[in-house]
Scaffold this active site. Structure first.
Site, PDB file in Angstrom:
ATOM      1  N   LYS A  13       5.281   1.805  -3.743  1.00  0.00           N
ATOM      2  CA  LYS A  13       5.012   3.160  -3.210  1.00  0.00           C
ATOM      3  C   LYS A  13       5.665   3.335  -1.829  1.00  0.00           C
ATOM      4  O   LYS A  13       6.374   4.309  -1.586  1.00  0.00           O
ATOM      5  CB  LYS A  13       3.493   3.414  -3.119  1.00  0.00           C
ATOM      6  N   ARG A 129       1.620  -9.923   3.596  1.00  0.00           N
ATOM      7  CA  ARG A 129       0.837  -9.171   4.589  1.00  0.00           C
ATOM      8  C   ARG A 129      -0.554  -9.816   4.694  1.00  0.00           C
ATOM      9  O   ARG A 129      -0.921 -10.617   3.827  1.00  0.00           O
ATOM     10  CB  ARG A 129       0.731  -7.719   4.075  1.00  0.00           C
TER      11      ARG A 129
HETATM   12  P1  AP5 Z   1       5.586  -1.789  -1.367  1.00  0.00           P
HETATM   13  O1  AP5 Z   1       6.604  -0.714  -1.360  1.00  0.00           O
HETATM   14  O2  AP5 Z   1       4.958  -2.200  -0.069  1.00  0.00           O
HETATM   15  O3  AP5 Z   1       4.452  -1.468  -2.443  1.00  0.00           O
HETATM   16  P2  AP5 Z   1       3.168  -0.571  -2.310  1.00  0.00           P
HETATM   17  O4  AP5 Z   1       2.937   0.031  -3.654  1.00  0.00           O
HETATM   18  O5  AP5 Z   1       3.303   0.364  -1.136  1.00  0.00           O
HETATM   19  O6  AP5 Z   1       2.119  -1.727  -2.037  1.00  0.00           O
HETATM   20  P3  AP5 Z   1       0.959  -1.902  -0.977  1.00  0.00           P
HETATM   21  O7  AP5 Z   1       0.509  -3.322  -1.071  1.00  0.00           O
HETATM   22  O8  AP5 Z   1       1.342  -1.414   0.384  1.00  0.00           O
HETATM   23  O9  AP5 Z   1      -0.089  -0.923  -1.611  1.00  0.00           O
HETATM   24  P4  AP5 Z   1      -1.615  -0.929  -1.579  1.00  0.00           P
HETATM   25  O10 AP5 Z   1      -1.880   0.318  -2.316  1.00  0.00           O
HETATM   26  O11 AP5 Z   1      -2.343  -2.121  -2.014  1.00  0.00           O
HETATM   27  O12 AP5 Z   1      -1.881  -0.967   0.008  1.00  0.00           O
HETATM   28  P5  AP5 Z   1      -2.200   0.138   1.095  1.00  0.00           P
HETATM   29  O13 AP5 Z   1      -1.459  -0.197   2.305  1.00  0.00           O
HETATM   30  O14 AP5 Z   1      -2.095   1.519   0.530  1.00  0.00           O
HETATM   31  O15 AP5 Z   1       6.242  -3.074  -2.077  1.00  0.00           O
HETATM   32  C1  AP5 Z   1       5.539  -4.299  -2.156  1.00  0.00           C
HETATM   33  C2  AP5 Z   1       6.574  -5.446  -2.088  1.00  0.00           C
HETATM   34  O16 AP5 Z   1       7.434  -5.359  -3.247  1.00  0.00           O
HETATM   35  C3  AP5 Z   1       7.505  -5.354  -0.879  1.00  0.00           C
HETATM   36  O17 AP5 Z   1       7.760  -6.640  -0.416  1.00  0.00           O
HETATM   37  C4  AP5 Z   1       8.770  -4.686  -1.430  1.00  0.00           C
HETATM   38  O18 AP5 Z   1       9.921  -5.041  -0.736  1.00  0.00           O
HETATM   39  C5  AP5 Z   1       8.794  -5.196  -2.868  1.00  0.00           C
HETATM   40  N1  AP5 Z   1       9.388  -4.215  -3.807  1.00  0.00           N
HETATM   41  C6  AP5 Z   1       9.172  -2.869  -3.840  1.00  0.00           C
HETATM   42  N2  AP5 Z   1       9.864  -2.289  -4.843  1.00  0.00           N
HETATM   43  C7  AP5 Z   1      10.517  -3.303  -5.491  1.00  0.00           C
HETATM   44  C8  AP5 Z   1      11.395  -3.348  -6.615  1.00  0.00           C
HETATM   45  N3  AP5 Z   1      11.734  -2.244  -7.305  1.00  0.00           N
HETATM   46  N4  AP5 Z   1      11.886  -4.555  -6.998  1.00  0.00           N
HETATM   47  C9  AP5 Z   1      11.526  -5.696  -6.310  1.00  0.00           C
HETATM   48  N5  AP5 Z   1      10.711  -5.716  -5.225  1.00  0.00           N
HETATM   49  C10 AP5 Z   1      10.205  -4.542  -4.808  1.00  0.00           C
HETATM   50  O19 AP5 Z   1      -3.778  -0.101   1.309  1.00  0.00           O
HETATM   51  C11 AP5 Z   1      -4.270  -1.280   1.952  1.00  0.00           C
HETATM   52  C12 AP5 Z   1      -5.786  -1.180   2.074  1.00  0.00           C
HETATM   53  O20 AP5 Z   1      -6.142  -0.036   2.893  1.00  0.00           O
HETATM   54  C13 AP5 Z   1      -6.563  -0.952   0.768  1.00  0.00           C
HETATM   55  O21 AP5 Z   1      -6.821  -2.169   0.096  1.00  0.00           O
HETATM   56  C14 AP5 Z   1      -7.838  -0.259   1.266  1.00  0.00           C
HETATM   57  O22 AP5 Z   1      -8.723  -1.188   1.838  1.00  0.00           O
HETATM   58  C15 AP5 Z   1      -7.305   0.615   2.386  1.00  0.00           C
HETATM   59  N6  AP5 Z   1      -6.919   1.967   1.918  1.00  0.00           N
HETATM   60  C16 AP5 Z   1      -5.662   2.511   1.945  1.00  0.00           C
HETATM   61  N7  AP5 Z   1      -5.671   3.750   1.457  1.00  0.00           N
HETATM   62  C17 AP5 Z   1      -6.955   4.025   1.106  1.00  0.00           C
HETATM   63  C18 AP5 Z   1      -7.588   5.155   0.520  1.00  0.00           C
HETATM   64  N8  AP5 Z   1      -6.892   6.260   0.206  1.00  0.00           N
HETATM   65  N9  AP5 Z   1      -8.906   5.069   0.270  1.00  0.00           N
HETATM   66  C19 AP5 Z   1      -9.630   3.983   0.600  1.00  0.00           C
HETATM   67  N10 AP5 Z   1      -9.085   2.869   1.159  1.00  0.00           N
HETATM   68  C20 AP5 Z   1      -7.763   2.890   1.405  1.00  0.00           C
END
Ligand code: AP5
Length: 182
Positions: A13, A129
């Site tokens: 994402k 992370r």
């Molecule tokens: P990346 O692009 O970072 O993937 P992502 O989908 O953004 O993954 P996240 O881990 O950031 O998502 P998440 O939803 O768990 O975390 P968030 O920060 O929202 O890619 C991941 C890796 O893969 C990278 O190394 C990248 O380079 C690689 N990659 C990407 N595309 C690729 C491809 N095509 N091929 C190969 N490699 C690739 O949330 C964290 C925490 O915050 C949650 O657990 C929760 O506690 C809280 N939180 C956040 N939002 C909310 C909400 N709305 N409500 C309640 N709690 C929330």
């Protein structure tokens, strides 16, 4: 234009948001990034959120909705918003609809990045992370399936859902998204 990037942890994402925000001049709102900023600044919100994030649990809807509302209300001069990691529950999705309705807007498309769990786990462990350890990843995936996945139905009923194969190169995922939006 109002877009949502939807998908499990590690689906790409944030990676795709970086490409799409430039192309369409959208404000990228990642609730994960916003929360990590609050944690690193040790604000009251950050202190409350950290415990949930470290455990891979969702931060409460009330805190998330207030944080997003504040951003939307204080933003001008963009073509729209690109939400990443929000909404994550049906109540967040309903609250977003209400916020947008106040300014006669609505969600245009929800881009769902589909990737198998085994690939997600590998990507996250490689990224490393602070919440990318085995037990937290497992809980984030469980929480995604139980609390966030139901949102797909919520948006597919309105014909807003675009499903994209997320297990391709970053460039191919991006060109699939762009061609589905045009
Ligand atoms: P990346 O692009 O970072 O993937 P992502 O989908 O953004 O993954 P996240 O881990 O950031 O998502 P998440 O939803 O768990 O975390 P968030 O920060 O929202 O890619 C991941 C890796 O893969 C990278 O190394 C990248 O380079 C690689 N990659 C990407 N595309 C690729 C491809 N095509 N091929 C190969 N490699 C690739 O949330 C964290 C925490 O915050 C949650 O657990 C929760 O506690 C809280 N939180 C956040 N939002 C909310 C909400 N709305 N409500 C309640 N709690 C929330």
């Amino acid at each position: 234009m109002i877009l949502i990037l939807f998908g499990p942890p590690g689906a790409g994402k944030g990676t795709q948001a970086d490409l799409l925000k430039e192309k369409f001049n959208l404000l990228h709102l990642s609730t994960g990034d916003l929360l990590r900023e609050e944690v690193s600044n040790e604000t009251a919100l950050g202190i409350k959120a950290k415990e949930f994030m470290d455990a891979g649990e969702l931060v409460t809807d009330e805190l998330i909705i207030a944080m997003i509302k504040n951003k939307i209300d204080n933003t001008t001069s963009v073509n729209g918003f690109l939400f990443d990691g929000f909404p994550r529950t049906i109540s967040q999705a309903e609250a977003l609809n209400d916020m947008l309705k106040n300014s006669s807007k609505e969600v245009d498309k929800v881009i769902s990045l589909e990737v198998d769990d085994s690939i997600l786990i590998k990507r996250l462990l490689e990224r490393g992370r602070s919440d990318d350890n085995e037990s937290t990843i497992k809980n984030r995936l469980d929480v995604y399936k139980s609390q966030t996945l139901p949102i797909k139905d919520f948006y597919s009923k309105d014909n807003k859902l675009i499903q994209i194969k997320g297990n391709q190169t970053v460039e191919d995922v991006n060109s699939d998204i762009v061609s589905n939006l045009s």
